[in-house]
Scaffold this active site. Sequence first.
Site, PDB file in Angstrom:
ATOM      1  N   HIS A 120     -14.045 -26.773 -23.154  1.00 19.69           N
ATOM      2  CA  HIS A 120     -14.037 -28.191 -22.837  1.00 19.69           C
ATOM      3  C   HIS A 120     -12.729 -28.837 -23.275  1.00 19.69           C
ATOM      4  CE1 HIS A 120     -15.938 -31.952 -21.806  1.00 19.69           C
ATOM      5  NE2 HIS A 120     -15.540 -32.467 -22.951  1.00 19.69           N
ATOM      6  N   GLY A 149       0.818  -1.212   0.000  1.00 17.49           N
ATOM      7  CA  GLY A 149       0.000   0.000   0.000  1.00 17.49           C
ATOM      8  C   GLY A 149       0.852   1.262   0.000  1.00 17.49           C
ATOM      9  N   CYS A 181       4.070  -8.900   2.054  1.00 22.40           N
ATOM     10  CA  CYS A 181       3.766  -9.713   0.873  1.00 22.40           C
ATOM     11  C   CYS A 181       5.030 -10.205   0.181  1.00 22.40           C
ATOM     12  CB  CYS A 181       2.907  -8.891  -0.099  1.00 22.40           C
ATOM     13  SG  CYS A 181       2.568  -9.748  -1.634  1.00 22.40           S
ATOM     14  N   GLY A 221      -3.363 -15.457  13.656  1.00 20.43           N
ATOM     15  CA  GLY A 221      -3.793 -14.124  13.275  1.00 20.43           C
ATOM     16  C   GLY A 221      -2.673 -13.105  13.316  1.00 20.43           C
ATOM     17  N   ALA A 258      -8.168 -15.990  -2.641  1.00 15.60           N
ATOM     18  CA  ALA A 258      -7.837 -17.415  -2.750  1.00 15.60           C
ATOM     19  C   ALA A 258      -7.069 -17.828  -1.521  1.00 15.60           C
ATOM     20  CB  ALA A 258      -7.000 -17.669  -3.992  1.00 15.60           C
ATOM     21  N   GLU A 266      -2.672 -22.880   4.615  1.00 16.67           N
ATOM     22  CA  GLU A 266      -1.682 -22.861   3.530  1.00 16.67           C
ATOM     23  C   GLU A 266      -0.416 -23.607   3.952  1.00 16.67           C
ATOM     24  OE1 GLU A 266      -1.327 -18.720   2.403  1.00 16.67           O
ATOM     25  OE2 GLU A 266      -3.032 -18.881   1.019  1.00 16.67           O
ATOM     26  N   GLU A 318      11.251   3.058   5.743  1.00 18.16           N
ATOM     27  CA  GLU A 318      11.081   1.609   5.933  1.00 18.16           C
ATOM     28  C   GLU A 318      12.192   1.122   6.858  1.00 18.16           C
ATOM     29  OE1 GLU A 318       8.755  -0.969   4.910  1.00 18.16           O
ATOM     30  OE2 GLU A 318      10.057  -1.857   6.425  1.00 18.16           O
TER      31      GLU A 318
HETATM   32  P1  NDP Z   1      -6.677 -15.286  10.160  1.00 17.70           P
HETATM   33  O1  NDP Z   1      -7.310 -14.156  10.854  1.00 17.70           O
HETATM   34  O2  NDP Z   1      -7.085 -15.653   8.789  1.00 17.70           O
HETATM   35  O3  NDP Z   1      -6.763 -16.582  11.070  1.00 17.70           O
HETATM   36  C1  NDP Z   1      -6.362 -16.584  12.394  1.00 17.70           C
HETATM   37  C2  NDP Z   1      -6.711 -17.920  12.996  1.00 17.70           C
HETATM   38  O4  NDP Z   1      -6.177 -17.989  14.306  1.00 17.70           O
HETATM   39  C3  NDP Z   1      -8.216 -18.128  13.119  1.00 17.70           C
HETATM   40  O5  NDP Z   1      -8.493 -19.471  12.828  1.00 17.70           O
HETATM   41  C4  NDP Z   1      -8.496 -17.775  14.565  1.00 17.70           C
HETATM   42  O6  NDP Z   1      -9.605 -18.469  15.095  1.00 17.70           O
HETATM   43  C5  NDP Z   1      -7.224 -18.286  15.219  1.00 17.70           C
HETATM   44  N1  NDP Z   1      -6.958 -17.575  16.470  1.00 17.70           N
HETATM   45  C6  NDP Z   1      -6.963 -16.251  16.690  1.00 17.70           C
HETATM   46  N2  NDP Z   1      -6.688 -15.978  17.982  1.00 17.70           N
HETATM   47  C7  NDP Z   1      -6.519 -17.160  18.606  1.00 17.70           C
HETATM   48  C8  NDP Z   1      -6.251 -17.524  19.933  1.00 17.70           C
HETATM   49  N3  NDP Z   1      -6.084 -16.601  20.880  1.00 17.70           N
HETATM   50  N4  NDP Z   1      -6.151 -18.835  20.219  1.00 17.70           N
HETATM   51  C9  NDP Z   1      -6.323 -19.769  19.255  1.00 17.70           C
HETATM   52  N5  NDP Z   1      -6.597 -19.482  17.964  1.00 17.70           N
HETATM   53  C10 NDP Z   1      -6.694 -18.183  17.633  1.00 17.70           C
HETATM   54  O7  NDP Z   1      -5.124 -14.932  10.240  1.00 17.70           O
HETATM   55  P2  NDP Z   1      -3.856 -15.466   9.473  1.00 17.70           P
HETATM   56  O8  NDP Z   1      -2.751 -15.190  10.423  1.00 17.70           O
HETATM   57  O9  NDP Z   1      -4.027 -16.835   8.946  1.00 17.70           O
HETATM   58  O10 NDP Z   1      -3.775 -14.479   8.249  1.00 17.70           O
HETATM   59  C11 NDP Z   1      -3.823 -13.073   8.462  1.00 17.70           C
HETATM   60  C12 NDP Z   1      -4.481 -12.387   7.309  1.00 17.70           C
HETATM   61  O11 NDP Z   1      -3.566 -12.309   6.236  1.00 17.70           O
HETATM   62  C13 NDP Z   1      -5.684 -13.138   6.729  1.00 17.70           C
HETATM   63  O12 NDP Z   1      -6.872 -12.852   7.415  1.00 17.70           O
HETATM   64  C14 NDP Z   1      -5.710 -12.649   5.329  1.00 17.70           C
HETATM   65  O13 NDP Z   1      -6.419 -11.441   5.307  1.00 17.70           O
HETATM   66  C15 NDP Z   1      -4.236 -12.435   5.021  1.00 17.70           C
HETATM   67  N6  NDP Z   1      -3.688 -13.581   4.252  1.00 17.70           N
HETATM   68  C16 NDP Z   1      -4.133 -13.798   3.000  1.00 17.70           C
HETATM   69  C17 NDP Z   1      -3.663 -14.855   2.254  1.00 17.70           C
HETATM   70  C18 NDP Z   1      -4.187 -15.079   0.886  1.00 17.70           C
HETATM   71  O14 NDP Z   1      -4.792 -14.168   0.331  1.00 17.70           O
HETATM   72  N7  NDP Z   1      -4.019 -16.257   0.319  1.00 17.70           N
HETATM   73  C19 NDP Z   1      -2.647 -15.766   2.780  1.00 17.70           C
HETATM   74  C20 NDP Z   1      -2.256 -15.454   4.126  1.00 17.70           C
HETATM   75  C21 NDP Z   1      -2.764 -14.403   4.826  1.00 17.70           C
HETATM   76  P3  NDP Z   1     -11.104 -17.922  14.996  1.00 17.70           P
HETATM   77  O15 NDP Z   1     -11.555 -18.144  13.589  1.00 17.70           O
HETATM   78  O16 NDP Z   1     -11.837 -18.765  15.981  1.00 17.70           O
HETATM   79  O17 NDP Z   1     -11.055 -16.477  15.376  1.00 17.70           O
END
Ligand code: NDP
Length: 458
Positions: free
Chosen positions: A435, A16, A43, A261, A340, A181, A35
Amino acid sequence: MAEFDYDLFTIGAGSGGVRASRMAAAFGARVAVAEDKRLGGTCVNVGCIPKKLLVYASHYGTDFADAEAYGWNLGPRSFDWARLIANKDREIARLNGVYRGILEKNGVEILDGTARVLDPNTVEIGGRRVTARYLLVATGGLPYVPERPGSELAITSNEIFALPARPERILIVGGGYIAVEFAGILHGMGSHVTQIYRGELFLRGFDRDVRSVLAEEMRKQDVDLRFGVDLAKIEKRAAGVAATLDDGSVVEVDQVLAATGRRPNTQGLGLESAGVKRNAAGAVLVDAYSCSSVPSIYAVGDVTDRINLTPVAIHEGAAVATTLFGGRPVKPDHTDVPSAVFSHPNVGSVGLTEDEAREKYGDVVLFRTRFRPLRHTLTGSGETTMMKLIVDKASDRVVGLHMVGPDAGEIVQGFAVAVKCKATKAQFDATIGIHPTAAEELVTMRDPLPPVAPAGSE
Ligand code: NDP
C-alpha cells in the site's frame, strides 16, 4: 570427415533463431546462422524495442501536464522526432552488436545473406551450398497490407520507425496490438490520430472488458476511434493523402499506417522443394517439438504462427536446441502466456478471457474493479484503471487476470507466476497488499460480480 558441414543451420537471426543457435553451440554443436537483414530480427529492429522507446517518449506528453499539478513550473516544451529517432537508431545499432557478440562468443558462424532451402539437409547462400544435419527456419513474419486502391501509399510498422518527420495527422487501420500501440504513441506525441477497425470492438481475442475499457479510455483522450468501418481507398493529395472509408467518409491525413496483421515470412525460402508443409497463410506446420513435416527441418517463432511473441519464440528456440543437442526432448509450453499491449493506458493479460473460461469451466466467479489511480487525484485526469479476475468456481483457481492501466505489463508479469502456479482466489486473498499501489487491488477484491452479470456491465 563430418557427414554435414554443420550440425545446425539456422535461417534468421531473430529472437528464436539466435536463442536456438547459441544454445545449440553451447551444447557442442557446429552451428551457422544466416541473416539477410540486421541481427536481432523484428523485435530488436522494427518491433518491441524501438516501439517501447517510442512509448516512453510519448508518455512525457501527459507526464509534463501532470507535473504542473504536482507543483512543477515548466517552460515551453516541444518535441523533436528526428532527435528521438536518431537516439533510437543508436541504441538499436548497439543491440545489433550485442547480438553479434552473443553469437560469436558462443562460436556460432554468422553468414550475411539470403538462404534458400534446396533439400532436407542443404541450403544455398551467396551462391554456395552448405549442408547441415538439421535446418531451423526462424524467418519471422512480415507486415501484411490488404490490397486496396492506393494501398501502396500506406506505410507499415517497418517504415514508421524511420519516418523523417512525425505525421501531424495519421489514420491507423487495424485493431490489433500494433494499431493500438501506435495510436497511443502518436497521440501522446501530439498527432491527431484516427483509428479504424473493421469489427465491432478492437483487440479481438482479449477479454471483452479489457477491449471496451481501453476503447473508452482512448476516446476520453480524443483519439478518433471508429469501429465497424474499413479502408476503401487511398489517394494522393498535394499535402498527404485522402483515405476513403467504406462508409463513404473521407479522412485527410499525412500518413496511413496499415497495422493489419503480419504473415509468416516463407516466400522464396524454397521450403516446398524440401517438402515442408505450410498452412494457407504460409506458416510452417510443426509438431509439439517444433519439427516440420520433414524430420530434419524445425521451425520456431512467428514463421510458425503459434503465439507470435518474442519470449515465446525464445522459449521455442531453447526447446529445439535442448531437444536436438541437449540430450533431452523438450516441448515448448504455450499455456498461460502473459502478454501486454503498450497502449495508452497499457493492457496486461494472463490466462483465459471471461468467454474462454465460461466455455472451459462453465461456472466462473468474476471480480472486477475500476478506479481512479492515486496519481490522478491531483492531476484531474479522468483516466481510470480496470482489473479483473476470473475464478473457476469448482477449484477456486484464478484462471484469468486482466488489467487496463499504467504499468499493466509490469504488474501482470508478476501475477503471471501465480496464475501459472495455479494459485487459488483464497491464496490471492491471503496475500497482503503493498500500500498504496494499484496492484494491491488484485489481492483485495472481495466482492464477486453478480453470477449472471453480462460482461461489460458495471
Ligand atoms: P494483429 O493480428 O494483432 O491485428 C491485426 C489487425 O488487423 C486485426 O485488428 C485484424 O482484424 C485487422 N485486419 C486483418 N486483416 C485485415 C483486412 N484484410 N482488412 C482490415 N483489417 C484487417 O496484428 P498486428 O499486426 O497488430 O501484430 C502482429 C502480432 O505481433 C500480434 O498478433 C502479436 O502477436 C505481435 N505483437 C505483440 C506486441 C506486444 O506483445 N506488445 C506488440 C506488437 C505486435 P480482425 O481482428 O477483425 O481480424
